[in-house]
Scaffold this motif. Sequence first.
Motif, PDB file in Angstrom:
ATOM      1  N   LEU A 598       0.824  -1.202   0.000  1.00  0.00           N
ATOM      2  CA  LEU A 598       0.000   0.000   0.000  1.00  0.00           C
ATOM      3  C   LEU A 598       0.861   1.257   0.000  1.00  0.00           C
ATOM      4  CD1 LEU A 598      -2.803  -1.075   2.499  1.00  0.00           C
ATOM      5  CD2 LEU A 598      -2.998  -0.831   0.032  1.00  0.00           C
ATOM      6  N   VAL A 599       1.985   1.235   0.724  1.00  0.00           N
ATOM      7  CA  VAL A 599       2.899   2.380   0.710  1.00  0.00           C
ATOM      8  C   VAL A 599       3.453   2.587  -0.700  1.00  0.00           C
ATOM      9  CG1 VAL A 599       5.060   3.285   1.621  1.00  0.00           C
ATOM     10  CG2 VAL A 599       3.478   2.089   3.136  1.00  0.00           C
ATOM     11  N   ASN A 600       3.871   1.494  -1.338  1.00  0.00           N
ATOM     12  CA  ASN A 600       4.355   1.579  -2.714  1.00  0.00           C
ATOM     13  C   ASN A 600       3.280   2.134  -3.643  1.00  0.00           C
ATOM     14  OD1 ASN A 600       6.962   0.659  -2.356  1.00  0.00           O
ATOM     15  ND2 ASN A 600       6.442  -1.466  -2.656  1.00  0.00           N
ATOM     16  N   ALA A 601       2.042   1.671  -3.450  1.00  0.00           N
ATOM     17  CA  ALA A 601       0.942   2.097  -4.317  1.00  0.00           C
ATOM     18  C   ALA A 601       0.668   3.593  -4.154  1.00  0.00           C
ATOM     19  CB  ALA A 601      -0.315   1.292  -4.011  1.00  0.00           C
ATOM     20  N   ILE A 602       0.686   4.091  -2.917  1.00  0.00           N
ATOM     21  CA  ILE A 602       0.447   5.522  -2.684  1.00  0.00           C
ATOM     22  C   ILE A 602       1.523   6.351  -3.370  1.00  0.00           C
ATOM     23  CG2 ILE A 602       0.374   7.300  -0.899  1.00  0.00           C
ATOM     24  CD1 ILE A 602      -0.790   5.131   0.982  1.00  0.00           C
ATOM     25  N   CYS A 603       2.775   5.958  -3.187  1.00  0.00           N
ATOM     26  CA  CYS A 603       3.883   6.699  -3.811  1.00  0.00           C
ATOM     27  C   CYS A 603       3.806   6.610  -5.337  1.00  0.00           C
ATOM     28  CB  CYS A 603       5.217   6.156  -3.319  1.00  0.00           C
ATOM     29  SG  CYS A 603       5.512   6.387  -1.559  1.00  0.00           S
ATOM     30  N   SER A 604       3.451   5.434  -5.865  1.00  0.00           N
ATOM     31  CA  SER A 604       3.418   5.247  -7.315  1.00  0.00           C
ATOM     32  C   SER A 604       2.277   6.023  -7.957  1.00  0.00           C
ATOM     33  CB  SER A 604       3.281   3.754  -7.645  1.00  0.00           C
ATOM     34  OG  SER A 604       4.365   3.021  -7.128  1.00  0.00           O
ATOM     35  N   GLU A 605       1.122   6.047  -7.307  1.00  0.00           N
ATOM     36  CA  GLU A 605      -0.021   6.762  -7.876  1.00  0.00           C
ATOM     37  C   GLU A 605       0.264   8.256  -7.998  1.00  0.00           C
ATOM     38  OE1 GLU A 605      -2.920   5.713  -9.035  1.00  0.00           O
ATOM     39  OE2 GLU A 605      -2.669   3.588  -8.599  1.00  0.00           O
ATOM     40  N   LEU A 606       1.041   8.786  -7.060  1.00  0.00           N
ATOM     41  CA  LEU A 606       1.367  10.212  -7.072  1.00  0.00           C
ATOM     42  C   LEU A 606       2.731  10.497  -7.670  1.00  0.00           C
ATOM     43  CD1 LEU A 606       0.201  10.957  -3.422  1.00  0.00           C
ATOM     44  CD2 LEU A 606      -0.987  11.671  -5.482  1.00  0.00           C
ATOM     45  N   GLU A 607       3.519   9.426  -7.899  1.00  0.00           N
ATOM     46  CA  GLU A 607       4.935   9.558  -8.235  1.00  0.00           C
ATOM     47  C   GLU A 607       5.592  10.537  -7.268  1.00  0.00           C
ATOM     48  OE1 GLU A 607       6.332   9.798 -12.141  1.00  0.00           O
ATOM     49  OE2 GLU A 607       4.927   8.335 -12.957  1.00  0.00           O
ATOM     50  N   ALA A 608       5.357  10.274  -5.988  1.00  0.00           N
ATOM     51  CA  ALA A 608       5.798  11.166  -4.926  1.00  0.00           C
ATOM     52  C   ALA A 608       7.249  10.895  -4.554  1.00  0.00           C
ATOM     53  CB  ALA A 608       4.900  10.994  -3.695  1.00  0.00           C
ATOM     54  N   LEU A 609       7.845  11.856  -3.874  1.00  0.00           N
ATOM     55  CA  LEU A 609       9.180  11.695  -3.307  1.00  0.00           C
ATOM     56  C   LEU A 609       9.041  10.951  -1.987  1.00  0.00           C
ATOM     57  CD1 LEU A 609      12.234  12.535  -3.527  1.00  0.00           C
ATOM     58  CD2 LEU A 609      11.626  14.454  -2.040  1.00  0.00           C
ATOM     59  N   LEU A 610       9.784   9.870  -1.812  1.00  0.00           N
ATOM     60  CA  LEU A 610       9.705   9.055  -0.596  1.00  0.00           C
ATOM     61  C   LEU A 610      10.885   9.385   0.309  1.00  0.00           C
ATOM     62  CD1 LEU A 610       8.378   6.785   1.040  1.00  0.00           C
ATOM     63  CD2 LEU A 610       9.799   5.159  -0.215  1.00  0.00           C
ATOM     64  N   ILE A 611      10.584   9.925   1.492  1.00  0.00           N
ATOM     65  CA  ILE A 611      11.594  10.203   2.513  1.00  0.00           C
ATOM     66  C   ILE A 611      11.410   9.183   3.623  1.00  0.00           C
ATOM     67  CG2 ILE A 611      12.474  11.906   4.141  1.00  0.00           C
ATOM     68  CD1 ILE A 611      11.436  14.097   2.340  1.00  0.00           C
ATOM     69  N   ASP A 612      12.355   8.260   3.753  1.00  0.00           N
ATOM     70  CA  ASP A 612      12.252   7.149   4.691  1.00  0.00           C
ATOM     71  C   ASP A 612      13.002   7.496   5.979  1.00  0.00           C
ATOM     72  OD1 ASP A 612      11.991   4.765   5.993  1.00  0.00           O
ATOM     73  OD2 ASP A 612      12.546   3.523   4.277  1.00  0.00           O
ATOM     74  N   LEU A 613      12.245   7.727   7.053  1.00  0.00           N
ATOM     75  CA  LEU A 613      12.825   8.067   8.355  1.00  0.00           C
ATOM     76  C   LEU A 613      12.636   6.929   9.352  1.00  0.00           C
ATOM     77  CD1 LEU A 613      11.655  11.786   8.667  1.00  0.00           C
ATOM     78  CD2 LEU A 613      13.827  10.918   7.820  1.00  0.00           C
ATOM     79  N   THR A 614      12.668   5.684   8.862  1.00  0.00           N
ATOM     80  CA  THR A 614      12.539   4.523   9.731  1.00  0.00           C
ATOM     81  C   THR A 614      13.674   4.521  10.757  1.00  0.00           C
ATOM     82  OG1 THR A 614      11.489   3.271   7.954  1.00  0.00           O
ATOM     83  CG2 THR A 614      12.479   2.006   9.736  1.00  0.00           C
ATOM     84  N   PRO A 615      13.387   4.226  12.030  1.00  0.00           N
ATOM     85  CA  PRO A 615      14.446   4.239  13.049  1.00  0.00           C
ATOM     86  C   PRO A 615      15.651   3.374  12.709  1.00  0.00           C
ATOM     87  CG  PRO A 615      12.298   4.118  14.089  1.00  0.00           C
ATOM     88  CD  PRO A 615      12.058   4.019  12.611  1.00  0.00           C
ATOM     89  N   ASN A 616      15.443   2.247  12.026  1.00  0.00           N
ATOM     90  CA  ASN A 616      16.586   1.401  11.657  1.00  0.00           C
ATOM     91  C   ASN A 616      17.516   2.100  10.671  1.00  0.00           C
ATOM     92  OD1 ASN A 616      15.689  -0.658  13.281  1.00  0.00           O
ATOM     93  ND2 ASN A 616      14.555  -1.684  11.670  1.00  0.00           N
ATOM     94  N   ILE A 617      16.956   2.933   9.794  1.00  0.00           N
ATOM     95  CA  ILE A 617      17.782   3.660   8.823  1.00  0.00           C
ATOM     96  C   ILE A 617      18.557   4.788   9.503  1.00  0.00           C
ATOM     97  CG2 ILE A 617      17.658   5.187   6.809  1.00  0.00           C
ATOM     98  CD1 ILE A 617      15.481   3.446   5.712  1.00  0.00           C
ATOM     99  N   LEU A 618      17.914   5.440  10.481  1.00  0.00           N
ATOM    100  CA  LEU A 618      18.557   6.552  11.178  1.00  0.00           C
ATOM    101  C   LEU A 618      19.454   6.087  12.315  1.00  0.00           C
ATOM    102  CD1 LEU A 618      15.593   9.090  11.370  1.00  0.00           C
ATOM    103  CD2 LEU A 618      17.354   8.892   9.624  1.00  0.00           C
ATOM    104  N   ALA A 619      19.562   4.771  12.536  1.00  0.00           N
ATOM    105  CA  ALA A 619      20.396   4.256  13.619  1.00  0.00           C
ATOM    106  C   ALA A 619      21.855   4.638  13.384  1.00  0.00           C
ATOM    107  CB  ALA A 619      20.265   2.732  13.710  1.00  0.00           C
ATOM    108  N   GLY A 620      22.477   5.223  14.387  1.00  0.00           N
ATOM    109  CA  GLY A 620      23.865   5.645  14.281  1.00  0.00           C
ATOM    110  C   GLY A 620      24.047   6.982  13.597  1.00  0.00           C
ATOM    111  N   GLN A 621      22.960   7.615  13.150  1.00  0.00           N
ATOM    112  CA  GLN A 621      23.031   8.913  12.497  1.00  0.00           C
ATOM    113  C   GLN A 621      22.193   9.924  13.277  1.00  0.00           C
ATOM    114  OE1 GLN A 621      22.923   8.824   7.990  1.00  0.00           O
ATOM    115  NE2 GLN A 621      21.769   6.959   8.391  1.00  0.00           N
ATOM    116  N   PHE A 622      22.557  11.224  13.130  1.00  0.00           N
ATOM    117  CA  PHE A 622      21.784  12.319  13.733  1.00  0.00           C
ATOM    118  C   PHE A 622      21.518  12.058  15.217  1.00  0.00           C
ATOM    119  CE2 PHE A 622      20.384  11.468   9.342  1.00  0.00           C
ATOM    120  CZ  PHE A 622      20.857  12.615   8.731  1.00  0.00           C
ATOM    121  N   LEU A 623      22.559  11.762  15.958  1.00  0.00           N
ATOM    122  CA  LEU A 623      22.414  11.389  17.361  1.00  0.00           C
ATOM    123  C   LEU A 623      22.192  12.608  18.256  1.00  0.00           C
ATOM    124  CD1 LEU A 623      25.189   8.645  17.588  1.00  0.00           C
ATOM    125  CD2 LEU A 623      22.739   8.335  17.234  1.00  0.00           C
TER     126      LEU A 623
END
Length: 836
Positions: A598-623
């Motif tokens: 569903l997340v993919n579908a929302i982004c694809s329908e709008l061809e939106a910019l996806l900014i992923d701020l999942t905690p696992n991605i930000l781990a070790g960054q921006f502490l």
Amino acid sequence: MSNSYYSKLWLETRQDFEKILHLDKQIQGLKPIKQPEQCLQRLIPMYLMYRELLKRLITCYDQIIQSQKRQLIKQILDGCIGRMLEYKQEIAKLIFSDYLWSDNYLIANKWTPDDLNISTPRSYIEDRREILDRRKQDIDDLCTKGGIEQPTEMAGDILSHPTITPNIITPLRENNESRTLIAPEEKVIEGKQDIGTEKPDDEKESGEINIAEESNDQQKATPGTPGKKNVRKSVKLAATLKIQRAWRELVAYRKRQRRLAEMEELMSMTISSNTREKALKKDAENFRRRMEQQPQTLQKVEDKKAEERNRLGQTMAPRLAEDIAEEIREWFMYWYNELGFFDVYPPEEIGGSILVVTGQTLTPEEYLIDQFEKSKKKGREKKTKKTKETKEAKAKAKELGWRMPKSKALAILEEADEEFKNWSLRDDVYDPRDQIYIDPIQEQLCHGIQIETRKNVDEQMRLELGKLNEALTKDHASYKEKFSMPKSPKGKKPRRKKEKNDPLEGVSAEDILSKLVRDKVIRKYQKVRLDDWLGDLSYQNYEAGLEFRDYQHRLGEIKHVIMEYCILPLGSKEAHQMAPLSRSVCICGLPRYGKKFLVNAICSELEALLIDLTPNILAGQFLEKKELTELFDMVSKISREYSPTIVYIEGGEKPWWKKVPPEEQHTQPKRLAPFFKKIIKAIKPGDQVLFLATSAAPYSAGAAFKKIYDKFIIIPDTDYNSMYLYCTNLLMKYPEVDRHFDVSTVARFSAGLPLELVRDVILKVLTSRRRARMKNDSLQVEEIVDELWKLSDPDQKAIEQYLKFQRLTPLGKKRAKLLAAEKETAAEKKGDKETN
């Protein structure tokens, strides 16, 4: 379809739009209504009518080529999106649910659910295709230069399917021919057949049978060769006739099956493996062809506008400036002749000399009366103001009940309706050229030139009035009486908000994009369509609501809610400004139930910019706090620069966990909670930004988690109807699978299982080797059912926790109270009837 078809559809839509707008104005002027049932009787039909109208407007906007029409249709389309969502919001406030079952209204209007199924306006994307392609190219270049591996898809796609490629054993036929063997009509076989002529496949096989029999007979009759005894001719003839009879029966059976399959396909009773792909390919080609013509017509209109602007600027502007100046001088002389001085020139902020022309300024007589009354009422002004406010408060207190709030979208629709009337008078239905209409261009340009010219003349006339007032003051300097002229009313100057210093001033959007791509905060996603989300609707919930029985939404309703809350408002800046603001949405569901799809579908329908701020991605960054603040500034700037934007987090409950598990402590999710709250609060109407989260265990978060999201979309447990559609779609993609395969049994055994697990089972069974043997060994239901049996049962505890969480959401609590009150009222009415 032709231009005339879409022009007719446009004019028919225009008539229905006028009727709906008339009804909407009546509802807007209604007195407050106290009974919720009476409110719903007015709201639900309007919501459904706007939804059906919106579907036709999307078709017109996507397919009509004439750019002048499309500009007007887009204005109405944005207004209808905003107005429809306003009605949906009012309905949700009354029934405390985002899901609506209105079978009675659908039956009354002779509508089916498909008539109200809205798709994304594809022209929203195509109109800004150059910007989207440039952004995509920038991200690809940054990934290539930095050596960053960007995933092209998110794990867990419920409908990912391997490409069906021809194999050596059972190659697919050319041109997507049906897999069924087509047997030609047979002729009676008499004696030997002419094997030298070209024959159909079935006749060739029949001839091969006879040749093989004769060759065997010749071998057996050859002297000196071992074999059985010579067979009599009558026995051989009987055997030949028996074989031929069996073959003819097989050919006739195949012919009947072919005719039955053709008939069922025409009646949409069976699913072809290639019909849908052919239709979609043809529609896409037609859409692409019409889309290519739209920019051409738009360029022609722009060229015509530039030509007319130059012509009107040379011929109209000088004469218009003289007329405006002469009109204002007459106003000067009128005041001077009546009172001996001049009135105040209206400020530019409130319209300038337009107020003079339209008679909105004071006449000399009104000025004198106003000065006389001001002297009397000066002492009583404060007392009158307080009394008026008290009366208004009492009047509002008496107006208890529901009333449709004022709407910006309705004002836009009324303005568009006036312009729409002019287009309805044009006889351009059969115009294949889509000619350019000059009169609306001239009207628009004349209005703009008039405003611009009047602004320039106002500046000159203010200077002229100033010189007149200076001369008048000098003339009265020798008089004993004090001379006073009208002065501009002194009002409180609005306080200017202190402009915050932009911490990223001087930093380009390209540099921010580059940094976020390197940090893997901005990434690509798999392109899917929301229409690929397969699920059936809840057909029994309308009756269940009348009987006060507990009921749940199904997978089919999820698609409608996603479209209304996540896609339609973000489609354009105008629609986002008019629609009710929805800043944050959380999609909840059991593991492997299709949340990421569903997340993919929302982004694809709008061809939106996806900014992923999942905690696992930000781990070790921006502490540090300073680094998080800088990240917030970058996200805020880039999300509005490249809108529409989806700010996404996987595991939306993690920042609000009551206790962080040991295996997740390295991600430090709780430090992000204030940061996410700040992002959500900063979203304003027109930003085209949505904070979107997915959660597999929303019940594990604290109370603050329920307050941070505006909407919770909970994916329900899979049911039989939805699984039937899902399994049919997966199985019938293979041409080797029998069109009459018993999908019902597979759906019954897979109901309640996650979508992805069922997909994995089907793909595990339908290997390339198994498909190669399907010509002689057709697929059996037991092969899939045996694999489904090996799967573990759904976690009932998790399902119960999800249902409990749904009841404890802000909307769920109100819904539970409403149902309890309705049941109590129904029980009291039933008791009164039994007593009587």
